[in-house]
Design an enzyme around this catalytic site. Structure first.
Site, PDB file in Angstrom:
ATOM      1  N   GLU A  10       0.833  -1.102  -0.073  1.00 21.16           N
ATOM      2  CA  GLU A  10      -0.077   0.022   0.077  1.00 21.16           C
ATOM      3  C   GLU A  10       0.913   1.176  -0.098  1.00 21.16           C
ATOM      4  OE1 GLU A  10      -2.848   0.530   3.211  1.00 21.16           O
ATOM      5  OE2 GLU A  10      -3.885   1.891   2.458  1.00 21.16           O
ATOM      6  N   HIS A  45      -9.419  -4.084   9.761  1.00 19.70           N
ATOM      7  CA  HIS A  45      -9.414  -3.715   8.363  1.00 19.70           C
ATOM      8  C   HIS A  45      -9.951  -5.053   7.711  1.00 19.70           C
ATOM      9  CE1 HIS A  45      -7.828   0.148   7.698  1.00 19.70           C
ATOM     10  NE2 HIS A  45      -6.873   0.068   7.873  1.00 19.70           N
ATOM     11  N   GLU A  86      -2.423  -4.217   6.936  1.00 21.84           N
ATOM     12  CA  GLU A  86      -3.458  -5.209   7.148  1.00 21.84           C
ATOM     13  C   GLU A  86      -3.422  -6.090   5.860  1.00 21.84           C
ATOM     14  OE1 GLU A  86      -3.817  -1.545   6.260  1.00 21.84           O
ATOM     15  OE2 GLU A  86      -5.533  -1.668   4.881  1.00 21.84           O
ATOM     16  N   ASN A  87      -2.255  -6.474   5.430  1.00 20.81           N
ATOM     17  CA  ASN A  87      -2.300  -7.320   4.317  1.00 20.81           C
ATOM     18  C   ASN A  87      -3.191  -8.416   4.631  1.00 20.81           C
ATOM     19  OD1 ASN A  87      -0.167  -5.853   3.068  1.00 20.81           O
ATOM     20  ND2 ASN A  87       1.049  -6.761   4.796  1.00 20.81           N
ATOM     21  N   HIS A  93      -6.736  -1.995  15.081  1.00 15.88           N
ATOM     22  CA  HIS A  93      -6.967  -1.381  13.756  1.00 15.88           C
ATOM     23  C   HIS A  93      -6.499  -2.321  12.481  1.00 15.88           C
ATOM     24  CE1 HIS A  93      -6.750   2.173  11.382  1.00 15.88           C
ATOM     25  NE2 HIS A  93      -6.121   1.466  10.515  1.00 15.88           N
ATOM     26  N   GLU A  94      -5.331  -3.170  12.672  1.00 22.58           N
ATOM     27  CA  GLU A  94      -5.063  -3.855  11.294  1.00 22.58           C
ATOM     28  C   GLU A  94      -6.061  -5.141  11.492  1.00 22.58           C
ATOM     29  OE1 GLU A  94      -3.528  -2.091   9.573  1.00 22.58           O
ATOM     30  OE2 GLU A  94      -2.564  -0.789  11.111  1.00 22.58           O
TER      31      GLU A  94
HETATM   32  N1  BES Z   1      -3.153   0.714   5.841  1.00 23.96           N
HETATM   33  C1  BES Z   1      -2.251   1.457   6.896  1.00 23.96           C
HETATM   34  C2  BES Z   1      -0.995   1.480   6.597  1.00 23.96           C
HETATM   35  C3  BES Z   1      -0.462   2.391   5.605  1.00 23.96           C
HETATM   36  C4  BES Z   1      -0.455   3.691   5.660  1.00 23.96           C
HETATM   37  C5  BES Z   1      -0.067   1.736   4.308  1.00 23.96           C
HETATM   38  C6  BES Z   1       0.176   4.331   4.616  1.00 23.96           C
HETATM   39  C7  BES Z   1       0.618   2.586   3.239  1.00 23.96           C
HETATM   40  C8  BES Z   1       0.543   4.273   3.372  1.00 23.96           C
HETATM   41  C9  BES Z   1      -2.865   0.999   8.082  1.00 23.96           C
HETATM   42  O1  BES Z   1      -3.718   0.564   8.247  1.00 23.96           O
HETATM   43  C10 BES Z   1      -2.530   2.176   9.288  1.00 23.96           C
HETATM   44  O2  BES Z   1      -3.565   2.965   9.176  1.00 23.96           O
HETATM   45  N2  BES Z   1      -1.663   2.166   9.968  1.00 23.96           N
HETATM   46  C11 BES Z   1      -1.444   3.093  10.956  1.00 23.96           C
HETATM   47  C12 BES Z   1      -1.843   2.795  12.263  1.00 23.96           C
HETATM   48  C13 BES Z   1      -3.163   2.941  12.818  1.00 23.96           C
HETATM   49  C14 BES Z   1      -3.678   2.518  14.109  1.00 23.96           C
HETATM   50  C15 BES Z   1      -3.929   4.400  12.458  1.00 23.96           C
HETATM   51  C16 BES Z   1       0.015   3.618  10.749  1.00 23.96           C
HETATM   52  O3  BES Z   1       0.673   2.970  10.123  1.00 23.96           O
HETATM   53  O4  BES Z   1       0.361   4.655  11.313  1.00 23.96           O
HETATM   54 ZN    ZN Z   2      -5.588   1.722   8.679  1.00 20.50          ZN
END
Ligand code: BES
Ligand code: ZN
Length: 880
Positions: free
Chosen positions: A128, A308, A271-272, A304-305
């Site tokens: 992602e 998803h 979240e793969n 969170h993950e």
């Molecule tokens: N899908 C995101 C990770 C991500 C973020 C991938 C940006 C690529 C680019 C993941 O689900 C996410 O949101 N992670 C957050 C933590 C969450 C608890 C808010 C993060 O990585 O900061």
């Molecule tokens: Zn997220």
């Protein structure tokens, strides 16, 4: 590097792909320098697409080794391969065909940490948002869902575990010294959810039985020797799985759920499908190395993950403009989870603080954008506080407007109707409109209009008629690209508190108001309450029901009345916080003009009374005692900001409160829970209250020995880190501080995550000399410039967490950041762009600093070859 093309992507340009992907088979032969990837994809031309239309697939820094169509080589004139695309002409009209694409990657030299890379000897992927195109040519967009089969081949000695999404198909020996494993994911998914991990890791295992009685294998992989530190994450995972079943009826859908912790990761976690990859900071914890805040973060991010899996994976986004569809909603879900696991009001207070600290400034500055943006140049720059935190607040408002039952019905409908889809915000809103029968058209503006609305509130008491009128007026300032704004639907929870402290229950006239919520839908509305026994005080936006700025002339007496009588803990904190903020803003203005500050006696009285009030939970008292941060005060002042004056004023108020309450703080400082450390919310709350009290007591004594004694006696990281912070920030020159810093560093030399705390504590020490210290630390040989956690611990903490140090009047802080951004951009653009956002509020500084900041930004803009990530941010920040 993917350099800037300047191309602007537009929401209105959405168009489905010309070809439809049916399935994809991937084979990886892992090698640090030359990993071979063979991708076989079965596709067909979409109905109605002309035969002259070629297949155009995405790539990023790829070279094509070979291409076959239905197993045969084709004439070179029929395709073009560039690093960022593969175009194939003359494909069949309607019959499915198979393309076989071979590419070779160098994971070892992939410093962007996007695509396939190596971290501490482990192969891992991050796809992602657009990382899959760094692995193979593909339709790397979220609306292309395919079923994946993945085969991984690697050296048996070095790469023991071979992991991918879905269920394990089988594995075994391959050829000399190599083995293989095959995985099959039956759930169609977009490429951004693809993952592969190969490494020699330690394993922690458990199981979870789902609500329909299926047993799911749970596996967490960490570096060897760190297995005991994954126990809390495993516990959080099981609690998350249970909670999603109970609260949303969502069951897990594979036989196995795996988490891998890696030490080099651009974000928090990913979240793969069936194979989450985590920054190890958000997996590893034990009392000796993790603080209470670390434990809370781990719990929230694991949840969170995991959440998803339904909000993001089963239902994904049609395009990246819809990012909040999965992120805002999933943040909403992880907030609700944490509120249930811990103290709901204390959790909400922390959320409000975070929203105001990160999202409000974003919405008020040059990087402001709608929760659902309509244009972007680099999507990586839109994983923002607005998409995440404001996106979550918007979902929360839907619940406030609909009520719990209709909200749940809407969610059920969404899951049922869109399972397997790549959906849009319109799809999401339609489910709630249908489930509730409510028209949500005006409400939907929250997704399209940027900026924080302001609501001014005035009230009028008529003592003879016993009526109370509350007049509300909304406004929304222009933001980049949006000069005119429409009127919003703002749901404001409220209460009228009578002179005796009880609440007035009557309903007002003048507009929709029910269940304790006023719906402000016009520019200006007056709500009239009749038969009110005595002049009430209005408490508005209770629990922060809407993410708005409230402007209200409320006397200190009224605020004190609310903070004494509010039944709702959050509202009580809000009143206290407003009161403290108002005082600190006024004091900062006086300090700026070189005038004497007014006494803080009344504020001190309220704070000390709260500290002592044993009817309140300790975590709440700790929140109340934590004065608004310097950045909070700056945000409220809004323009012509002098960070030094704010610091002076805040320190003076802290000292006054500390002296006035010295006895109370001394007692509370010694009140921390005895016995073995437990990370639960109650124990953490007691430590928080003791910690903030220790800090006040030390300030009152103007001596470092109390904090040094706490440091020496500490038997957990929470107390140790808190003591180190008081020493480094309050007593920077003291011998005790030097001793503590040295002992901390040598004790944790082998633990990078703990050493990060050593860096960030120093980076956040207030004052102009910290900039030089940061330069010194950057130059030291043991500083790893390639590890994102380390870079954020030093540069991120300094620029985002040290207003006086970073905003040094001579501009040295800005120049430091500019130099680092340009340097880091050459390796890791995503990290560089994120660090740069620390300067987003530069235009609200006083003129001298503003000019220094502008020069630093220009030096980045003119530095030559910039990534799309950094150039997008710097140009938006400089735009008039
Ligand atoms: N899908 C995101 C990770 C991500 C973020 C991938 C940006 C690529 C680019 C993941 O689900 C996410 O949101 N992670 C957050 C933590 C969450 C608890 C808010 C993060 O990585 O900061
Ligand atoms: Zn997220």
């Amino acid at each position: 590097m993917r350099t800037d093309t300047g191309h602007v992507f537009k929401l209105t340009d959405y168009k489905p792909t010309d070809f439809v992907v049916e399935r994809i088979d991937l084979t990886f032969e892992l090698d640090p320098k030359a990993t071979m990837v063979v991708s076989r994809v079965i596709l067909h031309r979409r109905e109605g697409v002309g035969t002259d239309v070629p297949l155009v697939l995405d790539g990023d820094e790829l070279t094509l080794d070979s291409l076959l169509i239905d197993g045969m080589e084709i004439d070179a004139s029929l395709y073009d391969a560039t690093p960022d695309s593969l175009t194939i002409r003359d494909l069949p009209e309607s019959a499915p065909f198979e393309i076989t694409v071979t590419t070779t990657l160098s994971p070892e030299t992939n410093t962007k940490l996007m695509g396939l890379y190596r971290t501490n000897g482990v192969y891992c992927t991050q796809c992602e948002s657009e990382g899959f195109r760094r692995i193979t040519y593909f339709y790397d967009r979220p609306d292309v869902l395919a079923v994946y089969t993945v085969t991984i081949i690697a050296s048996k000695d070095e790469t023991k575990q071979l992991l991918s999404n879905g269920n394990f198909l089988g594995g075994g020996n391959y050829d000399e010294g190599r083995h293989f494993a095959a995985w099959f994911d039956p759930h169609p998914k977009p490429s951004y959810l693809f993952a592969l991990v190969g490494g020699d890791l330690g394993l922690v295992e458990d199981t979870f039985t789902t609500m329909s009685g299926r047993e799911v294998a749970l596996k967490i992989y960490v570096e060897h020797g760190k297995e005991p530190r994954a126990a809390y994450a495993m516990d959080a995972l099981k609690r998350s799985m249970k909670w999603d079943e109970e609260m949303f009826g969502r069951e897990y859908d594979l036989d196995i759920f795996q988490i891998v912790a890696v030490s080099d990761f651009n974000m928090g976690a990913m979240e793969n499908k069936g194979l989450n990859v985590f920054n190890d900071k958000y997996v590893l914890a034990d009392p000796e190395t993790a603080t209470d805040a670390d434990y809370a973060n781990i719990e929230a991010i694991i949840a969170h993950e995991y959440f998803h899996n339904w909000t993001g994976n089963r239902i994904t986004c049609r395009d990246w403009f819809q990012l909040c569809l999965k992120e805002g909603l999933t943040v909403y879900r992880d907030h609700a989870f944490s509120a249930d696991q811990r103290s709901a009001p204390v959790k909400r207070i922390a959320e409000i603080r975070l929203l105001k600290a990160h999202q409000f400034p974003e919405d008020a500055g040059p990087l402001a954008h709608p929760v659902r943006p309509e244009t972007y140049r680099e999507i990586n720059n839109f994983y923002t506080a607005t998409v995440y935190e404001k996106g979550s607040e918007v979902v929360r408002m839907i619940r406030t407007i609909l009520g719990a039952d209709a909200f749940r019905k809407g969610m059920d409908l969404y899951f049922e109707r869109h399972d397997g889809d790549a959906a849009t915000i319109e799809d999401f809103i339609a489910c709630f409109a249908e489930a509730s029968g409510r028209d949500l058209k005006q409400f939907a503006l929250w997704y399209s209009q940027a900026g924080t609305p302001s609501v001014s509130v005035s009230s009028e008491w008529n003592d003879t008629k016993k009526t109370f009128k509350v007049t509300l007026e909304q406004s929304l300032a222009p933001t980049p690209g949006q000069s005119r704004k429409a009127l919003m639907h703002i749901p404001l929870a409220y209460g009228l508190i009578l002179p005796d402290g009880s609440e007035f229950e009557g309903q007002p006239t003048g507009g929709e108001a029910s269940g304790g919520v006023i719906h402000l839908t016009k520019r200006k509305q007056t709500f009239t309450f009749s038969d009110v026994p005595g002049r009430p005080v209005v408490s508005i936006n209770r629990g922060f029901s809407a993410p708005v700025n409230i402007a209200m002339e409320q006397s200190p007496e009224d605020l004190a009345h609310i903070s004494r009588h509010e039944s709702d803990g959050v509202a009580r904190w809000q009143a206290l916080n407003d009161y403290a903020t108002r005082h600190l803003v006024a004091a900062s203005r006086l300090a700026r003009d070189g005038r004497n500050l007014m006494p803080a006696g009344d504020l001190a009285d309220v704070l000390i009374a709260t500290a002592k009030d044993e009817t309140l939970e300790p975590a709440f008292r700790a929140q109340a005692l934590a004065l608004p941060a310097e950045s909070d005060i700056a945000r409220e002042i809004g323009s012509n900001i002098d960070p030094d004056a704010i610091h002076t004023a805040r320190e003076a108020v802290l000292a006054e409160v500390a002296r006035a309450g010295q006895d109370v703080f001394t007692t509370l400082a010694a009140s921390a829970a005895k016995g073995a450390y437990s990370p639960d919310a109650t124990a953490a709350g007691q430590r928080a209250l003791a910690g903030v009290s220790m800090s006040y007591a030390s300030i009152a004594e103007a001596a470092a020995d109390r904090a040094k004694a706490a440091f020496d006696a500490a038997d957990n990281m929470t107390v140790l880190a808190q003591a180190l912070q008081v020493l480094a920030h309050q007593f920077p020159g003291a011998d005790e501080t030097q001793d503590a810093l040295e002992s901390f560093k040598s004790r944790y030399a082998e633990n990078p995550l703990v050493l990060d705390k050593w860096y960030s504590t120093q980076a956040m020490a207030p004052g102009s000399s910290t900039c030089d210290r940061v330069e010194e630390l950057l130059a030291s040989p043991d500083f790893d410039h390639t590890n994102p956690n380390r870079v954020r611990a030093l540069i991120g903490a300094f620029t985002a967490g040290n207003p006086t140090g970073f905003n040094r009047a001579d501009g040295a802080g800005y120049r430091l950041l500019a130099r680092q951004v340009v340097e880091i951009d050459g390796r890791n653009p995503q990290l560089a762009a994120r660090l740069l956002t620390a300067m987003r509020s530069w235009r609200s500084l006083e003129p001298g600093r503003q000019e220094q900041a502008r020069l630093a930004l220009l030096s980045i803009r003119d530095a030559g070859k910039l990534s799309a990530d950094v150039s997008d941010i710097v140009e938006r920040m400089l735009a008039a």
